[in-house]
Design a protein around this motif. Structure first.
Motif, PDB file in Angstrom:
ATOM      1  N   ARG A  11       0.838  -1.197   0.000  1.00  0.00           N
ATOM      2  CA  ARG A  11       0.000   0.000   0.000  1.00  0.00           C
ATOM      3  C   ARG A  11       0.874   1.247   0.000  1.00  0.00           C
ATOM      4  NH1 ARG A  11      -3.247  -1.501   5.150  1.00  0.00           N
ATOM      5  NH2 ARG A  11      -1.665  -3.127   5.152  1.00  0.00           N
ATOM      6  N   MET A  12       0.239   2.401  -0.181  1.00  0.00           N
ATOM      7  CA  MET A  12       0.959   3.655   0.025  1.00  0.00           C
ATOM      8  C   MET A  12       1.330   3.725   1.507  1.00  0.00           C
ATOM      9  SD  MET A  12       0.473   5.904  -2.761  1.00  0.00           S
ATOM     10  CE  MET A  12       0.088   7.525  -2.117  1.00  0.00           C
ATOM     11  N   PRO A  13       2.531   4.209   1.817  1.00  0.00           N
ATOM     12  CA  PRO A  13       2.974   4.159   3.218  1.00  0.00           C
ATOM     13  C   PRO A  13       2.074   4.927   4.183  1.00  0.00           C
ATOM     14  CG  PRO A  13       4.745   4.913   1.780  1.00  0.00           C
ATOM     15  CD  PRO A  13       3.545   4.753   0.925  1.00  0.00           C
ATOM     16  N   ASP A  14       1.432   6.006   3.734  1.00  0.00           N
ATOM     17  CA  ASP A  14       0.607   6.759   4.685  1.00  0.00           C
ATOM     18  C   ASP A  14      -0.829   6.259   4.716  1.00  0.00           C
ATOM     19  OD1 ASP A  14       0.297   7.623   2.138  1.00  0.00           O
ATOM     20  OD2 ASP A  14       0.276   9.762   2.606  1.00  0.00           O
ATOM     21  N   LYS A  15      -1.087   5.144   4.035  1.00  0.00           N
ATOM     22  CA  LYS A  15      -2.450   4.610   4.021  1.00  0.00           C
ATOM     23  C   LYS A  15      -2.491   3.242   4.679  1.00  0.00           C
ATOM     24  CE  LYS A  15      -4.481   7.506   0.783  1.00  0.00           C
ATOM     25  NZ  LYS A  15      -3.428   8.507   0.967  1.00  0.00           N
ATOM     26  N   ARG A  16      -1.830   3.119   5.812  1.00  0.00           N
ATOM     27  CA  ARG A  16      -1.829   1.823   6.478  1.00  0.00           C
ATOM     28  C   ARG A  16      -2.082   2.044   7.970  1.00  0.00           C
ATOM     29  NH1 ARG A  16       2.133   2.151   9.618  1.00  0.00           N
ATOM     30  NH2 ARG A  16       3.545   3.824   9.088  1.00  0.00           N
ATOM     31  N   GLY A  17      -2.458   0.957   8.627  1.00  0.00           N
ATOM     32  CA  GLY A  17      -2.624   1.048  10.064  1.00  0.00           C
ATOM     33  C   GLY A  17      -1.275   1.187  10.729  1.00  0.00           C
ATOM     34  N   GLY A  18      -1.252   1.571  11.999  1.00  0.00           N
ATOM     35  CA  GLY A  18       0.008   1.888  12.640  1.00  0.00           C
ATOM     36  C   GLY A  18       0.722   0.708  13.266  1.00  0.00           C
ATOM     37  N   LEU A  19       0.052  -0.438  13.361  1.00  0.00           N
ATOM     38  CA  LEU A  19       0.646  -1.501  14.149  1.00  0.00           C
ATOM     39  C   LEU A  19       1.769  -2.229  13.447  1.00  0.00           C
ATOM     40  CD1 LEU A  19      -2.510  -2.956  15.829  1.00  0.00           C
ATOM     41  CD2 LEU A  19      -0.630  -1.738  16.895  1.00  0.00           C
ATOM     42  N   GLU A  20       1.807  -2.089  12.132  1.00  0.00           N
ATOM     43  CA  GLU A  20       2.764  -2.886  11.381  1.00  0.00           C
ATOM     44  C   GLU A  20       4.177  -2.346  11.482  1.00  0.00           C
ATOM     45  OE1 GLU A  20       0.512  -2.099   7.962  1.00  0.00           O
ATOM     46  OE2 GLU A  20      -0.168  -4.159   7.738  1.00  0.00           O
ATOM     47  N   VAL A  21       4.314  -1.095  11.906  1.00  0.00           N
ATOM     48  CA  VAL A  21       5.622  -0.466  11.850  1.00  0.00           C
ATOM     49  C   VAL A  21       6.009   0.134  13.196  1.00  0.00           C
ATOM     50  CG1 VAL A  21       7.030   1.239  10.672  1.00  0.00           C
ATOM     51  CG2 VAL A  21       5.203   0.101   9.429  1.00  0.00           C
ATOM     52  N   GLY A  22       7.230  -0.169  13.627  1.00  0.00           N
ATOM     53  CA  GLY A  22       7.804   0.508  14.786  1.00  0.00           C
ATOM     54  C   GLY A  22       8.905   1.423  14.300  1.00  0.00           C
ATOM     55  N   TYR A  23       8.978   2.622  14.871  1.00  0.00           N
ATOM     56  CA  TYR A  23       9.934   3.608  14.359  1.00  0.00           C
ATOM     57  C   TYR A  23      10.716   4.228  15.500  1.00  0.00           C
ATOM     58  CZ  TYR A  23      11.415   8.100  12.191  1.00  0.00           C
ATOM     59  OH  TYR A  23      12.120   9.180  11.739  1.00  0.00           O
ATOM     60  N   LEU A  24      12.018   4.250  15.335  1.00  0.00           N
ATOM     61  CA  LEU A  24      12.880   4.936  16.292  1.00  0.00           C
ATOM     62  C   LEU A  24      13.555   6.083  15.552  1.00  0.00           C
ATOM     63  CD1 LEU A  24      14.243   4.788  19.162  1.00  0.00           C
ATOM     64  CD2 LEU A  24      16.138   3.694  17.989  1.00  0.00           C
TER      65      LEU A  24
END
Ligand code: ATP
Ligand code: MG
Lengths: 270, 271
Positions: A77-90
């Motif tokens: 998907r487009m990166p800003d069109k996804r739910g938040g749980l799939e990605v962790g960001y530091l």
């Protein structure tokens, strides 16, 4: 190293793909024609000089920066069109304010807010998950302390815990070892490997520590506005490639024994 | 005390103050966290343009002030998120634009009975039952909204980039909060006035910051400060025959400075 090298040989799914991505701030191009594929379960290391666009590339993958040209896909998907749980960001620089009125536990819980859902407070099970995560980074004793009273390295570890707590499919780390002591670093990379083996988590990691990258990454992208190489770490650190990226000062940057350039220097001495 | 409550305008003023306090306190908690103090000033002053337009057109100034403030608050937020201009530049522009429009509208209007001074500095004599209903409805909306989106607003205030990656709708939440801020400003105008209202969007939260470092207790302290300043200010202004809005603000400031001094003292002892 060896068994990991074999892993790469297997056919893996692509979870992120950048196709001819261009980014600029004002008039200056920061990223030019980037093609990149990230494979599931793989640790991708990104190296490059300051200002080379590494953090920007991560933000493009995360959907925080929109490219001028080109396409980005994350989990199809487009990166800003996804739910938040799939990605962790530091992030590289934490914007968090020392006086912010939250405890260490609150910060880790934030990593679970996406799962908690709107209009609800994190419940007991969320708190248990967060506490477990804190124990794994040896910060459980600090759970009730104010986040702002921790040292910089401790805060960094808590931020790592927040990124990991939702057990994301992808972990994006911008210089994770900044300010973390050697022991905690070793523990951190062990934890990373554990998570990958347990959950098949994929990792994209920016680091200036080429030793860390060669030891832990499955593949490496070397970035200085353009992507110079993308492949296995051992192959990446050839003098030709390194010189193209860092210029002539590369001796300063490289510390690892496997580094081709250093090897050459040692031979010269012999 | 009882005799004051026999006066209808004082009753209304107290009711308005008691309803507004928790609203302003909770909003000010986020205003201080996000360093939005100056946005509060800009949004409040933009209400002036709205008030003037309302009296020019002969419609409810509260309604037009609401329109102006909500538009300016969201405009500031929108320009801020484009990244090229800082929010305080946007505030500087909108603030002046709305004030200038206000001056023009007043010039065009042939009604000289508009209580401009009252709108600028507050006039508790002007609080009608209709105003109380407006305060209850809009203030209630603000409180409920913040309660429902509390954890999301907190995360965005803590680190908006990470919040965005974690799936928080950051742009929506920013505009949402700005709208709530505008609503709180407009419903407070009658009691403290356009010029002074922004201080009540800052002082309760700032005072709570001096005293505690847990968000829950911070909100409690913030509400307490807000209530003490409003009720105390109204009482003092009545007995000492002072302007009520100004008295409330001065009392709030005194409470802040006491907390600040105590906070310093406590920190100093710890070292
Ligand atoms: N928000 C911004 N506005 C304008 N220019 C920016 C912005 N962010 C980054 N840049 C520019 O983009 C370039 C790349 O920045 P980036 O942070 O991606 O580099 P980096 O490789 O992560 O560097 P470092 O190793 O120092 O972290 C830099 O020249 C920087 O000046
Ligand atoms: Mg960077």
């Amino acid at each position: 190293m060896k068994d990991r090298a074999m892993n790469i040989g297997e056919k893996k799914d692509v979870f992120a793909e950048l196709h001819d991505v261009w980014v600029r701030y004002n008039v200056k191009w920061i990223l030019k024609s980037i093609y990149l594929k990230c494979y599931e379960g793989e640790i991708l290391g990104i190296v490059g000089p300051n200002g080379g666009g590494k953090s920007t590339l991560l933000k493009v993958i995360l959907g925080l920066v929109r490219p001028e040209k080109g396409s980005v896909q994350l989990f199809g998907r487009m990166p800003d069109k996804r739910g938040g749980l799939e990605v962790g960001y530091l992030p590289q620089i934490s914007h968090a304010d020392r006086s912010f009125p939250v405890t260490v536990l609150d910060v880790v819980l934030m990593g679970l807010y996406g799962r908690t859902g709107f209009f609800k407070r994190p419940g007991r099970s969320a708190k248990e998950i967060a506490m477990n995560m804190l124990s794994r980074i040896n910060m459980a004793d600090h759970a009730k302390e104010s986040f702002g009273t921790l040292s910089g390295g401790q805060q960094q570890r808590v931020n790592v815990a927040r990124a990991l707590v939702s057990k994301p499919k992808l972990l994006v780390l911008d210089e994770p070892s900044t300010g973390i002591d050697t022991v905690a670093q070793e523990e951190f990379y062990e934890l990373l490997a554990e998570f990958r083996d347990e959950l098949g988590i994929s990792v994209i990691m920016v680091s200036h520590d080429i030793g860390v990258i060669t030891a832990h990454a499955d593949s490496v992208a070397c970035l200085n506005t353009q992507l110079h190489y993308h492949g296995e770490p051992d192959l990446c650190f050839k003098p030709e490639v390194m010189e193209k990226i860092y210029g002539k000062n590369l001796k300063v940057m490289i510390h690892d024994s496997r580094c081709v350039t250093c090897y050459k220097r040692h031979e010269d001495h012999d | 005390m009882i005799e004051i409550l026999n006066l209808e305008f004082m009753r209304n003023a107290f009711m308005a103050g008691i309803m507004l306090s928790p609203v302003l306190a909770v909003v000010s908690f986020f205003v201080v966290l996000r360093r939005f103090s100056f946005i509060g000033v800009g949004v409040a002053h933009s209400a002036f343009g709205g008030v003037a337009l309302g009296s020019l057109l002969g419609i409810s100034p509260t309604l037009t002030a609401l329109g102006f403030s909500v538009a300016v608050a969201n405009g500031i937020s929108y320009i801020g998120r484009q990244g090229k201009l800082s929010t305080d530049t946007a505030i500087g522009i909108f603030f002046a634009l709305a004030m200038a429009l206000g001056v023009i509208f007043i010039g065009m209007s042939d009604q000289y009975n508009v209580d401009l001074f009252g709108y600028l500095f507050g006039n508790i004599l002007a609080i009608t039952n209709q105003d109380l209903i407006t305060i209850a409805v809009l203030g209630g909306m603000v409180l409920v909204s913040i309660f429902l989106f509390f954890k999301e607003l907190l995360f965005v205030a803590f680190d908006s980039e990470v919040a965005s990656v974690s799936g928080m709708p950051v742009a929506f939440l920013d505009h949402f909060f700005m709208t709530l801020l505008a609503l709180s400003v407009v419903i407070s105008i009658k009691i403290v006035g356009i010029v002074l209202v922004s201080s009540l969007l800052v002082i309760p939260g700032a005072t709570a910051f001096q005293i505690t470092n847990r968000y829950i207790s911070m909100i409690v302290v913030s509400i307490a400060v807000s209530l003490a300043a409003t009720i105390g200010g109204l009482l003092i202004s009545y007995y000492a025959d002072l302007a009520s809005g100004a008295t409330i603000v001065i009392l709030a400031s005194i409470i802040f400075f006491i907390a600040f001094t105590v906070g310093r003292f406590r920190k100093g002892r710890k070292i």
